[in-house]
Design a protein around this motif. Structure first.
Motif, PDB file in Angstrom:
ATOM      1  N   TRP A  89       1.884 -30.532  63.741  1.00  0.00           N
ATOM      2  CA  TRP A  89       2.312 -29.773  62.373  1.00  0.00           C
ATOM      3  C   TRP A  89       2.190 -28.508  61.943  1.00  0.00           C
ATOM      4  CZ3 TRP A  89      -1.293 -34.421  62.766  1.00  0.00           C
ATOM      5  CH2 TRP A  89      -0.363 -35.834  62.944  1.00  0.00           C
ATOM      6  N   GLY A  90       2.128 -28.108  63.085  1.00  0.00           N
ATOM      7  CA  GLY A  90       1.423 -26.107  62.744  1.00  0.00           C
ATOM      8  C   GLY A  90       0.586 -25.618  63.267  1.00  0.00           C
ATOM      9  N   TRP A  91       0.718 -24.858  63.724  1.00  0.00           N
ATOM     10  CA  TRP A  91      -0.375 -23.947  63.668  1.00  0.00           C
ATOM     11  C   TRP A  91      -1.940 -24.049  62.809  1.00  0.00           C
ATOM     12  CZ3 TRP A  91      -2.566 -19.955  61.662  1.00  0.00           C
ATOM     13  CH2 TRP A  91      -2.334 -18.924  60.288  1.00  0.00           C
ATOM     14  N   ASN A  92      -2.117 -24.071  62.004  1.00  0.00           N
ATOM     15  CA  ASN A  92      -2.460 -24.316  60.631  1.00  0.00           C
ATOM     16  C   ASN A  92      -3.413 -25.534  60.894  1.00  0.00           C
ATOM     17  OD1 ASN A  92      -0.131 -23.150  60.305  1.00  0.00           O
ATOM     18  ND2 ASN A  92      -1.126 -22.212  58.498  1.00  0.00           N
ATOM     19  N   SER A 114      -0.146 -18.442  55.897  1.00  0.00           N
ATOM     20  CA  SER A 114       1.175 -18.836  55.940  1.00  0.00           C
ATOM     21  C   SER A 114       1.730 -17.275  56.267  1.00  0.00           C
ATOM     22  CB  SER A 114       2.195 -18.785  54.287  1.00  0.00           C
ATOM     23  OG  SER A 114       2.031 -17.564  53.493  1.00  0.00           O
ATOM     24  N   ASP A 115       1.169 -16.302  56.429  1.00  0.00           N
ATOM     25  CA  ASP A 115       1.621 -15.015  57.323  1.00  0.00           C
ATOM     26  C   ASP A 115       0.586 -13.998  57.866  1.00  0.00           C
ATOM     27  OD1 ASP A 115       0.489 -13.163  55.237  1.00  0.00           O
ATOM     28  OD2 ASP A 115       2.361 -13.334  54.134  1.00  0.00           O
ATOM     29  N   TYR A 116       1.112 -13.288  58.736  1.00  0.00           N
ATOM     30  CA  TYR A 116      -0.132 -12.806  59.184  1.00  0.00           C
ATOM     31  C   TYR A 116      -0.998 -11.737  58.082  1.00  0.00           C
ATOM     32  CZ  TYR A 116      -1.573  -8.246  62.103  1.00  0.00           C
ATOM     33  OH  TYR A 116      -2.479  -7.339  62.365  1.00  0.00           O
ATOM     34  N   ARG A 117      -0.556 -11.025  57.169  1.00  0.00           N
ATOM     35  CA  ARG A 117      -1.563 -10.811  56.301  1.00  0.00           C
ATOM     36  C   ARG A 117      -2.595 -11.611  55.787  1.00  0.00           C
ATOM     37  NH1 ARG A 117       2.922  -7.557  54.701  1.00  0.00           N
ATOM     38  NH2 ARG A 117       3.017  -5.305  55.424  1.00  0.00           N
ATOM     39  N   LEU A 118      -2.286 -12.958  55.500  1.00  0.00           N
ATOM     40  CA  LEU A 118      -3.843 -13.257  55.290  1.00  0.00           C
ATOM     41  C   LEU A 118      -4.569 -14.474  56.042  1.00  0.00           C
ATOM     42  CD1 LEU A 118      -1.009 -15.925  52.446  1.00  0.00           C
ATOM     43  CD2 LEU A 118      -2.857 -14.534  51.715  1.00  0.00           C
ATOM     44  N   ALA A 122       5.550  -7.831  78.630  1.00  0.00           N
ATOM     45  CA  ALA A 122       7.146  -7.534  79.287  1.00  0.00           C
ATOM     46  C   ALA A 122       8.107  -8.851  77.873  1.00  0.00           C
ATOM     47  CB  ALA A 122       7.365  -8.124  80.794  1.00  0.00           C
ATOM     48  N   PRO A 123       9.333  -7.969  78.125  1.00  0.00           N
ATOM     49  CA  PRO A 123      10.385  -9.069  77.428  1.00  0.00           C
ATOM     50  C   PRO A 123      10.521 -10.323  77.186  1.00  0.00           C
ATOM     51  CG  PRO A 123      11.119  -6.762  77.997  1.00  0.00           C
ATOM     52  CD  PRO A 123       9.724  -6.429  78.524  1.00  0.00           C
ATOM     53  N   GLU A 124       9.464 -10.876  79.208  1.00  0.00           N
ATOM     54  CA  GLU A 124      10.491 -11.475  79.545  1.00  0.00           C
ATOM     55  C   GLU A 124       8.976 -12.766  78.947  1.00  0.00           C
ATOM     56  OE1 GLU A 124       8.658  -9.824  82.732  1.00  0.00           O
ATOM     57  OE2 GLU A 124       9.765  -9.326  81.157  1.00  0.00           O
ATOM     58  N   GLY A 125       7.939 -12.080  78.277  1.00  0.00           N
ATOM     59  CA  GLY A 125       6.413 -12.882  77.972  1.00  0.00           C
ATOM     60  C   GLY A 125       5.828 -12.101  79.371  1.00  0.00           C
ATOM     61  N   ALA A 154      -7.097 -18.170  70.444  1.00  0.00           N
ATOM     62  CA  ALA A 154      -7.213 -18.182  72.019  1.00  0.00           C
ATOM     63  C   ALA A 154      -6.458 -18.906  72.220  1.00  0.00           C
ATOM     64  CB  ALA A 154      -8.831 -18.013  72.927  1.00  0.00           C
ATOM     65  N   PRO A 155      -6.477 -20.628  72.393  1.00  0.00           N
ATOM     66  CA  PRO A 155      -5.208 -20.783  73.120  1.00  0.00           C
ATOM     67  C   PRO A 155      -4.122 -21.273  72.347  1.00  0.00           C
ATOM     68  CG  PRO A 155      -7.214 -22.433  72.542  1.00  0.00           C
ATOM     69  CD  PRO A 155      -7.932 -21.030  72.090  1.00  0.00           C
ATOM     70  N   LEU A 156      -4.513 -20.814  70.910  1.00  0.00           N
ATOM     71  CA  LEU A 156      -2.980 -21.400  70.374  1.00  0.00           C
ATOM     72  C   LEU A 156      -2.268 -19.944  69.933  1.00  0.00           C
ATOM     73  CD1 LEU A 156      -4.513 -22.190  66.887  1.00  0.00           C
ATOM     74  CD2 LEU A 156      -3.022 -23.963  69.245  1.00  0.00           C
ATOM     75  N   GLY A 157      -2.813 -18.722  70.957  1.00  0.00           N
ATOM     76  CA  GLY A 157      -1.649 -17.451  70.745  1.00  0.00           C
ATOM     77  C   GLY A 157      -0.444 -18.001  71.462  1.00  0.00           C
ATOM     78  N   ALA A 158      -0.067 -18.469  72.322  1.00  0.00           N
ATOM     79  CA  ALA A 158       1.470 -18.683  73.255  1.00  0.00           C
ATOM     80  C   ALA A 158       1.985 -19.346  71.773  1.00  0.00           C
ATOM     81  CB  ALA A 158       1.143 -19.738  73.766  1.00  0.00           C
ATOM     82  N   ILE A 159       1.190 -19.962  70.459  1.00  0.00           N
ATOM     83  CA  ILE A 159       2.269 -21.220  69.382  1.00  0.00           C
ATOM     84  C   ILE A 159       2.134 -19.877  68.148  1.00  0.00           C
ATOM     85  CG2 ILE A 159       2.184 -22.772  67.693  1.00  0.00           C
ATOM     86  CD1 ILE A 159       0.773 -24.181  70.143  1.00  0.00           C
ATOM     87  N   VAL A 160       0.619 -19.302  67.692  1.00  0.00           N
ATOM     88  CA  VAL A 160       1.395 -18.277  67.088  1.00  0.00           C
ATOM     89  C   VAL A 160       1.631 -16.956  67.084  1.00  0.00           C
ATOM     90  CG1 VAL A 160      -0.973 -15.998  65.519  1.00  0.00           C
ATOM     91  CG2 VAL A 160      -1.309 -19.366  66.698  1.00  0.00           C
ATOM     92  N   ILE A 161       1.608 -16.094  67.972  1.00  0.00           N
ATOM     93  CA  ILE A 161       2.319 -14.724  68.345  1.00  0.00           C
ATOM     94  C   ILE A 161       3.753 -15.245  67.968  1.00  0.00           C
ATOM     95  CG2 ILE A 161       3.034 -13.142  69.797  1.00  0.00           C
ATOM     96  CD1 ILE A 161       0.680 -13.586  71.528  1.00  0.00           C
ATOM     97  N   PRO A 162       4.896 -16.583  68.018  1.00  0.00           N
ATOM     98  CA  PRO A 162       6.212 -16.414  67.883  1.00  0.00           C
ATOM     99  C   PRO A 162       6.278 -16.674  66.809  1.00  0.00           C
ATOM    100  CG  PRO A 162       5.112 -18.373  69.367  1.00  0.00           C
ATOM    101  CD  PRO A 162       4.076 -16.994  69.306  1.00  0.00           C
ATOM    102  N   ALA A 163       5.280 -17.391  66.301  1.00  0.00           N
ATOM    103  CA  ALA A 163       5.528 -18.194  64.300  1.00  0.00           C
ATOM    104  C   ALA A 163       5.510 -17.832  63.620  1.00  0.00           C
ATOM    105  CB  ALA A 163       4.579 -19.607  64.254  1.00  0.00           C
ATOM    106  N   LEU A 164       4.152 -16.447  63.815  1.00  0.00           N
ATOM    107  CA  LEU A 164       4.230 -15.266  62.922  1.00  0.00           C
ATOM    108  C   LEU A 164       4.876 -13.967  63.485  1.00  0.00           C
ATOM    109  CD1 LEU A 164       0.080 -15.900  61.665  1.00  0.00           C
ATOM    110  CD2 LEU A 164       2.375 -16.865  60.687  1.00  0.00           C
ATOM    111  N   LYS A 165       5.877 -13.991  64.136  1.00  0.00           N
ATOM    112  CA  LYS A 165       5.991 -13.080  64.634  1.00  0.00           C
ATOM    113  C   LYS A 165       5.345 -11.973  64.987  1.00  0.00           C
ATOM    114  CE  LYS A 165      10.712 -14.196  63.016  1.00  0.00           C
ATOM    115  NZ  LYS A 165      10.220 -16.137  62.940  1.00  0.00           N
ATOM    116  N   ILE A 166       4.293 -11.788  65.587  1.00  0.00           N
ATOM    117  CA  ILE A 166       4.001 -10.461  65.842  1.00  0.00           C
ATOM    118  C   ILE A 166       3.565 -10.500  67.515  1.00  0.00           C
ATOM    119  CG2 ILE A 166       2.243 -11.542  63.950  1.00  0.00           C
ATOM    120  CD1 ILE A 166      -0.337 -12.785  65.557  1.00  0.00           C
TER     121      ILE A 166
END
Length: 418
Positions: free
Chosen positions: A175-178, A110-114, A379-382, A44-56
């Protein structure tokens, strides 16, 4: 008609001190809950990082969150028939090892499916760990002490906010969301060893077990009339909470203009208050009556949810105040509901009841996360749109759960008096 014991009687009943071993059990289960809660809350708190990182998209992110919950729910149902046939310590350790393996896979994704697959594996084992912990608490502590026990165990939520989530955010920024998932694996390894060496067997319920096979035991538990009200209330309480949680960090960053770097501070401050509030709420529920404290929590939750979901850009101290008060309301509901509903099942059915209850909690929460992902639009601006709608849904579920909990409290009070 009195639905709660008199305050003086409740206070006297709840004043017994914990033994040294009981203190150890509460402490080790609280640390175990810390790892389970942190692993679950982490995305949940990583959502702002995970969504753009995995492009979901937000709906895909909601699916990742809910996959954990649905898997935990399914495993709990499948394990319910066997939950009362084994030493609860052994059951806890086996599924905790599976939970650690699933968390390690999350760190390696390393990606959305995994990531989606890893969350499903983690949830499969985590659901049974939570129900086994609750069954151990119910076996080892009388009802008059469970408010304090639940309050202390709920400090896991505060500790995850104070220590876990801020540290996880710092690790993910560096070091990344992982990275936070590897941290959880290390902590779990230590807790697992302590449980293996020092926790005594919890097998008293085996002497009460009937000759029913696992399937018959499952059918008996889900068809017992007195248990159905508890199941319904558990599911309803979860629906409201899971509506907001997956998108709170996104809402604070994009709607309220909070810098991502300030997220650790928000979770740390609210977590500090939670650590102190949990034991106090648990003690109050034993002294004043669990339903009274639950009612207070519902009122506080409704008020603060309506305020929070309608916020715009505000000073940091105002946001912190709202978050702290909302957390107090949520904790007041969680602690008292857990303590009250632990008195519903018979000793021989506790493992199965807790497994099914945990499953319903997870599945209802997963459904709520999916629905929330379909309701809100980015929205497009987030900016998140229709976030206030989630608040209205939570208010409705809170009012219904307050009514259902009244009947549960009346039934438990009547059974205690006889």
């Amino acid at each position: 008609m009195t639905t709660s014991p008199p305050a003086s009687a409740a206070a006297a009943a709840g004043s017994a001190n914990f033994s040294g071993y009981q203190k150890f059990v509460v402490a080790v289960l609280a640390f175990l809950q810390f790892t389970i809660v942190l692993d679950f809350m982490l995305l949940a708190p990583l959502g702002a990082i995970v969504i753009p990182a995995l492009k979901i998209t937000p709906s895909q992110f909601g699916l990742v969150v809910s996959a954990y919950a649905f898997s935990a729910g399914a495993s709990g149902i499948l394990a319910a028939g066997f939950a009362d046939r084994f030493d609860r310590k052994k059951l806890l350790l086996v599924f905790y090892c599976g939970f650690v393996a699933g968390t390690l896979l999350c760190g390696l994704a390393s990606d959305y499916r995994l990531l989606l697959l890893a969350r499903m594996i983690t949830g499969t084992f985590a659901g049974v760990v939570g129900s086994a912990s609750m069954a151990i608490v119910t076996d080892l502590f009388p009802l008059q002490m469970r408010g304090r026990v639940m309050g202390l165990m709920q400090t896991a939520f505060g500790a995850s906010s104070v220590l876990g989530i801020p540290l996880a955010l710092l690790l993910s920024n560096r070091w990344g969301w992982n990275a936070p998932f590897f941290m959880i694996v290390g902590v779990c390894a230590v807790i697992g060893v302590v449980i293996r060496i020092y926790l005594r067997p919890v097998d008293g319920h085996l002497q009460l077990h009937s000759e029913r096979n696992p399937f018959q035991h499952l059918v008996h538990t889900v068809s017992t009339r007195s248990y159905l009200l508890g199941f319904a209330t558990t599911g309803l309480l979860s629906v409201g909470g899971f509506m907001l949680m997956p998108f709170m960090s996104v809402f604070m960053v994009h709607n309220l203009g909070l810098p991502v770097s300030d997220l650790p501070l928000i979770y740390m401050i609210t977590g500090v208050f939670s650590i102190f509030a949990g034991p106090l709420i648990g003690r109050a529920s034993d002294a004043l009556g669990k339903y009274r404290v639950f009612s207070f929590g519902c009122a506080m939750t409704i008020l603060m949810v309506l305020i929070y979901t309608h916020l715009h850009a505000i000073p940091l101290w105002v946001l912190v105040t709202v978050m702290v008060l909302l957390q107090i309301g949520i904790f007041s509901r969680m602690i008292t509901a857990s303590a009250l509903m632990s008195a519903i099942p018979k000793p021989a059915d506790r493992g199965a009841y807790m497994s099914i209850s945990s499953s319903l909690q997870q599945m209802a929460g997963g459904l709520a996360a999916v629905i929330a992902g379909l309701i809100v639009v980015q929205a497009p601006e987030g900016t998140l749109l229709r976030f206030d709608t989630l608040g209205y849904v939570l208010v409705c579920t809170t009012l219904v759960s307050l009514t259902l909990m009244y009947f549960i409290n009346r039934r438990v009070s009547r059974a205690a008096s006889t």
